[in-house]
Write an enzyme that holds these catalytic residues in place. Structure first.
Site, PDB file in Angstrom:
ATOM      1  N   ASP A  30       0.842  -1.190   0.000  1.00 54.48           N
ATOM      2  CA  ASP A  30       0.000   0.000   0.000  1.00 54.48           C
ATOM      3  C   ASP A  30       0.884   1.249   0.000  1.00 54.48           C
ATOM      4  OD1 ASP A  30      -3.222   0.509   0.963  1.00 54.48           O
ATOM      5  OD2 ASP A  30      -1.820   2.195   1.109  1.00 54.48           O
ATOM      6  N   ASN A  88     -12.899  -3.161   2.327  1.00 50.97           N
ATOM      7  CA  ASN A  88     -13.799  -2.014   2.335  1.00 50.97           C
ATOM      8  C   ASN A  88     -14.682  -2.055   1.088  1.00 50.97           C
ATOM      9  OD1 ASN A  88     -12.618  -0.991   4.701  1.00 50.97           O
ATOM     10  ND2 ASN A  88     -11.025   0.071   3.537  1.00 50.97           N
ATOM     11  N   GLY A  94     -15.938   2.706   3.352  1.00 50.25           N
ATOM     12  CA  GLY A  94     -14.636   3.358   3.307  1.00 50.25           C
ATOM     13  C   GLY A  94     -13.805   3.025   2.087  1.00 50.25           C
ATOM     14  N   GLN A  95     -14.448   2.486   1.052  1.00 47.48           N
ATOM     15  CA  GLN A  95     -13.703   2.150  -0.163  1.00 47.48           C
ATOM     16  C   GLN A  95     -13.400   3.422  -0.944  1.00 47.48           C
ATOM     17  OE1 GLN A  95     -15.732  -0.577  -2.824  1.00 47.48           O
ATOM     18  NE2 GLN A  95     -13.909  -0.856  -4.101  1.00 47.48           N
ATOM     19  N   HIS A 101     -10.287  -4.902  -3.678  1.00 48.75           N
ATOM     20  CA  HIS A 101      -8.968  -5.224  -3.135  1.00 48.75           C
ATOM     21  C   HIS A 101      -9.116  -5.632  -1.680  1.00 48.75           C
ATOM     22  CE1 HIS A 101      -9.779  -0.924  -2.770  1.00 48.75           C
ATOM     23  NE2 HIS A 101      -9.147  -0.968  -1.600  1.00 48.75           N
ATOM     24  N   HIS A 103      -7.143  -5.719   1.849  1.00 45.71           N
ATOM     25  CA  HIS A 103      -5.971  -5.261   2.596  1.00 45.71           C
ATOM     26  C   HIS A 103      -5.494  -6.409   3.486  1.00 45.71           C
ATOM     27  CE1 HIS A 103      -6.743  -0.767   2.144  1.00 45.71           C
ATOM     28  NE2 HIS A 103      -7.930  -1.249   1.818  1.00 45.71           N
TER      29      HIS A 103
HETATM   30  P1  5GP Z   1      -9.675   1.519   0.199  1.00 46.69           P
HETATM   31  O1  5GP Z   1      -9.847   2.769   1.013  1.00 46.69           O
HETATM   32  O2  5GP Z   1     -10.302   1.673  -1.174  1.00 46.69           O
HETATM   33  O3  5GP Z   1     -10.070   0.266   0.902  1.00 46.69           O
HETATM   34  O4  5GP Z   1      -8.120   1.366  -0.001  1.00 46.69           O
HETATM   35  C1  5GP Z   1      -7.405   1.926  -1.052  1.00 46.69           C
HETATM   36  C2  5GP Z   1      -5.949   1.816  -0.690  1.00 46.69           C
HETATM   37  O5  5GP Z   1      -5.201   1.969  -1.868  1.00 46.69           O
HETATM   38  C3  5GP Z   1      -5.475   2.892   0.282  1.00 46.69           C
HETATM   39  O6  5GP Z   1      -4.950   2.266   1.440  1.00 46.69           O
HETATM   40  C4  5GP Z   1      -4.415   3.666  -0.503  1.00 46.69           C
HETATM   41  O7  5GP Z   1      -3.310   4.020   0.299  1.00 46.69           O
HETATM   42  C5  5GP Z   1      -4.033   2.674  -1.580  1.00 46.69           C
HETATM   43  N1  5GP Z   1      -3.626   3.269  -2.832  1.00 46.69           N
HETATM   44  C6  5GP Z   1      -4.304   4.237  -3.529  1.00 46.69           C
HETATM   45  N2  5GP Z   1      -3.654   4.522  -4.670  1.00 46.69           N
HETATM   46  C7  5GP Z   1      -2.552   3.712  -4.698  1.00 46.69           C
HETATM   47  C8  5GP Z   1      -1.493   3.547  -5.632  1.00 46.69           C
HETATM   48  O8  5GP Z   1      -1.426   4.199  -6.673  1.00 46.69           O
HETATM   49  N3  5GP Z   1      -0.536   2.626  -5.317  1.00 46.69           N
HETATM   50  C9  5GP Z   1      -0.584   1.894  -4.169  1.00 46.69           C
HETATM   51  N4  5GP Z   1       0.415   1.018  -3.961  1.00 46.69           N
HETATM   52  N5  5GP Z   1      -1.569   2.031  -3.274  1.00 46.69           N
HETATM   53  C10 5GP Z   1      -2.548   2.923  -3.534  1.00 46.69           C
END
Ligand code: 5GP
Ligand code: ZN
Length: 115
Positions: A30, A88, A94-95, A101, A103
């Site tokens: 991340d 999420n 919180g997505q 994806h 985590h």
């Molecule tokens: P969500 O909030 O959708 O569950 O998580 C998205 C995650 O993607 C966040 O933790 C954010 O830090 C990560 N993220 C967003 N853009 C990028 C990217 O371009 N590269 C990487 N490695 N992580 C990303």
């Protein structure tokens, strides 16, 4: 899918710190880690969220949780201490990236409940 950051990472068009890849899944660190170990497990197929899983995705979903998660946890050294999986889903979930994806977080004691 055009303009999807995780599709671009899966296609190698945007760089990432890859920790795992096979025909259907990629996992990478991340960008903004919330724990010493924080990787994202991403199907290469563009599925918007867990609310959009289709019947044809059963094998893929099982592959992620049965094959990839235990292997990655072992490779990343968090099997014995434990780890957290977070998926999420949608705005209230919180997505922030609309490409499904999971985590995988570890390396520190997690708190509960989440914010
Ligand atoms: P969500 O909030 O959708 O569950 O998580 C998205 C995650 O993607 C966040 O933790 C954010 O830090 C990560 N993220 C967003 N853009 C990028 C990217 O371009 N590269 C990487 N490695 N992580 C990303
Ligand atoms: Zn995508």
């Amino acid at each position: 899918m055009a303009d999807c950051i995780f599709c671009k990472i899966a296609a190698g068009e945007v760089p990432s710190q890859k920790v795992y890849e096979d025909d259907s899944v990629i996992a990478f660190k991340d960008l903004s880690p919330q724990a010493p170990v924080h990787v994202l497990i991403v199907p290469k197929k563009h599925i918007r969220s867990a609310a959009d899983f289709a019947a044809e995705d059963k094998e893929l979903a099982a592959h992620i949780f049965v094959d990839v998660v235990p292997k990655l946890a072992a490779d990343l050294g968090v099997t014995d201490a434990g780890f957290r999986l977070v998926l999420n889903t949608g705005d209230d979930g919180g997505q922030t990236v609309p490409h499904l994806h999971v985590h995988l977080l570890g390396g520190r004691k997690m708190t509960w409940p989440p914010g």
